[in-house]
Design a protein around this motif. Sequence first.
Motif, PDB file in Angstrom:
ATOM      1  N   LEU A   1       0.779  -1.163  -0.139  1.00  0.00           N
ATOM      2  CA  LEU A   1       0.014  -0.045   0.040  1.00  0.00           C
ATOM      3  C   LEU A   1       0.706   1.076   0.022  1.00  0.00           C
ATOM      4  O   LEU A   1       0.590   2.183  -0.895  1.00  0.00           O
TER       5      LEU A   1
ATOM      6  N   THR B   1       2.786   1.463  -3.413  1.00  0.00           N
ATOM      7  CA  THR B   1       1.822   1.898  -4.497  1.00  0.00           C
ATOM      8  C   THR B   1       1.414   3.365  -4.347  1.00  0.00           C
ATOM      9  O   THR B   1       1.384   3.861  -5.181  1.00  0.00           O
ATOM     10  N   GLY B   2       1.018   3.636  -3.166  1.00  0.00           N
ATOM     11  CA  GLY B   2       0.641   5.055  -2.860  1.00  0.00           C
ATOM     12  C   GLY B   2       1.709   6.052  -3.150  1.00  0.00           C
ATOM     13  O   GLY B   2       1.208   7.174  -3.779  1.00  0.00           O
TER      14      GLY B   2
ATOM     15  N   LEU C   1       4.031   5.686  -5.291  1.00  0.00           N
ATOM     16  CA  LEU C   1       4.213   5.537  -6.741  1.00  0.00           C
ATOM     17  C   LEU C   1       3.117   6.535  -7.310  1.00  0.00           C
ATOM     18  O   LEU C   1       3.378   7.254  -8.574  1.00  0.00           O
ATOM     19  N   HIS C   2       2.131   6.679  -6.689  1.00  0.00           N
ATOM     20  CA  HIS C   2       1.059   7.478  -7.110  1.00  0.00           C
ATOM     21  C   HIS C   2       1.054   8.997  -6.707  1.00  0.00           C
ATOM     22  O   HIS C   2       0.039   9.697  -6.545  1.00  0.00           O
ATOM     23  N   GLU C   3       2.317   9.425  -6.041  1.00  0.00           N
ATOM     24  CA  GLU C   3       2.272  10.559  -5.403  1.00  0.00           C
ATOM     25  C   GLU C   3       1.244  10.899  -4.432  1.00  0.00           C
ATOM     26  O   GLU C   3       0.889  12.177  -4.199  1.00  0.00           O
ATOM     27  N   ARG C   4       0.950  10.073  -3.559  1.00  0.00           N
ATOM     28  CA  ARG C   4       0.311  10.339  -2.600  1.00  0.00           C
ATOM     29  C   ARG C   4       1.047  10.775  -1.165  1.00  0.00           C
ATOM     30  O   ARG C   4       2.090  10.363  -0.945  1.00  0.00           O
TER      31      ARG C   4
ATOM     32  N   LEU D   1      -1.442   7.827   3.569  1.00  0.00           N
ATOM     33  CA  LEU D   1      -1.244   6.023   3.253  1.00  0.00           C
ATOM     34  C   LEU D   1      -1.189   5.716   4.804  1.00  0.00           C
ATOM     35  O   LEU D   1      -1.737   4.445   4.910  1.00  0.00           O
TER      36      LEU D   1
END
Lengths: 181, 351
Positions: B111, B114-115, B117-120, B125
């Motif tokens: 999590l 991936t987060g 990687l998606h610039e969160r 997170l």
Amino acid sequence: MVVDHETPRLENGQTDKEVEENANVLQFMDSMDAYLTLIHSLSSTLRRGWLELASARHSMGASRVNTVLLDHTSHPAATSLLVTQDEGKVDSGKPHFTLCKWASSSNENSLLGEKQSSQDKLHPQLRHRGSTELYEEKTSSENKASREVDDPVQKERSKSLSMFGTLVSPKLRAAQLSFEH
Amino acid sequence: MYGFEAMTFNIHGGYLEAIVRGHRAGLLTAADYNNLCQCETLDDIKMHLSATEYGPYLQNEPSPLHTTTIVEKCTLKLVDEYKHMLCQATEPLSTFLEYITYGHMIDNVVLIVTGTLHERDVQELLEKCHPLGMFDSIATLAVAQNMRELYRLVLVDTPLAPYFSECITSEDLDDMNIEIMRNTLYKAYLEDFYKFCQKLGGATAEIMSDLLAFEADRRAVNITINSIGTELTRDDRRKLYSNFGLLYPYGHEELAVCEDIDQVRAVMEKYPPYQSIFSKLSYGESQMLDKAFYEEEVKRLCLAFEQQFHYGVFFAYMRLREQEIRNLMWISECVAQNQKSRVHDSVVFIF
């Protein structure tokens, strides 16, 4: 009572203006009916989509289907609206709207737009009625065009879903299709 | 020696076995679920749950409630119970209890990666991570660019370190690599847990072997179905299957080449325990497969309580609570979305 002798009246006593107004009202009512039908259809499709998303979350787990996984990197929109005027008529006043899905992919032309134009070319069934053989040729050409369109569309679908992982549940794919419709 | 646990088990494990059996008695019954399924709003659900063991966790939540709030608070109860058992446990039970949480740890790692990687935002997170899978340096995961860095900077000091040997590469972390990493880690974890239980021996080994084998087989089926139509090759798919279970090795060879759900069904129907699962589904359909697997899992988990003096009851209790939380999540979603007619699609009764 003032009687307007100048405006010519029809047999039922209505003037041209009143007839035109009635026609406009009827057109408005038809448009409103079509709009309400579309809204209802959209609402039920969205309801199905949201439930399928909840079902996917139940299946895959809350850590895999989560708002925090939504992609905040800059990327083009999946769907865009192409507005064109009638060709040859500069001031026609009637724009044409075409939904271009997955137009942001490596294909510069819209895939749905291509599909529409290819369908128009291969399947003008309302204008020309050919023989059975001709129809079969057109159907096979249309199928080939559909398959060529479907593969890039499938790739774009998978790319959109990849934010939740590469191996996603069929329920999530079903939810995506519902939202896409 | 198997059969003589009755003489020594209660010395170190008696208290906690009694505790977990008491917790088991607090699981929701079919009557509770029937009441919950008739609720009109999430506040009604909160009111019904106030009479259960979840009451203290939900009573201070303000309206309007959200489905994620209900799930979070119910999960908090499970975490409190787990931590109480863990702090009271001695070896090897404490290691066994820690093994139960490694799956959540893997989910949290994926999590965060991936987060990121998606610039969160990392804090965002961390709030969504499962509390059972938290560890000290988890926030540092956000700085890693590839798996080698992931291992070297963070995971080398965590219990997941031994599982990384099969997936350390210098490739950048993208969606496909992350997915392969997730499944490779989980495969290694299941195999390690299986070996640990075999080493414990006795009733624990017997009961946990059955439960973990079922888990491995279910994972194999899910990986197969989820990878149909994707870029995952047959060889890569085969590498993600665990090296134990009823389907190992011949079932895995057949599953690796399946291209649709009906081929998966044809493979699984050769194995009698899974024939009953797939007989509940119609051809070409996979929507109810999850529920069928959950029902079979619940049946096996409940059977674990029929025997005493083994650690399988702890694993079974944790899994049954997680199933209960899944049920509550589904009921809440159906109520919130005004789709009560679909509520029985995914609820699995435990008792």
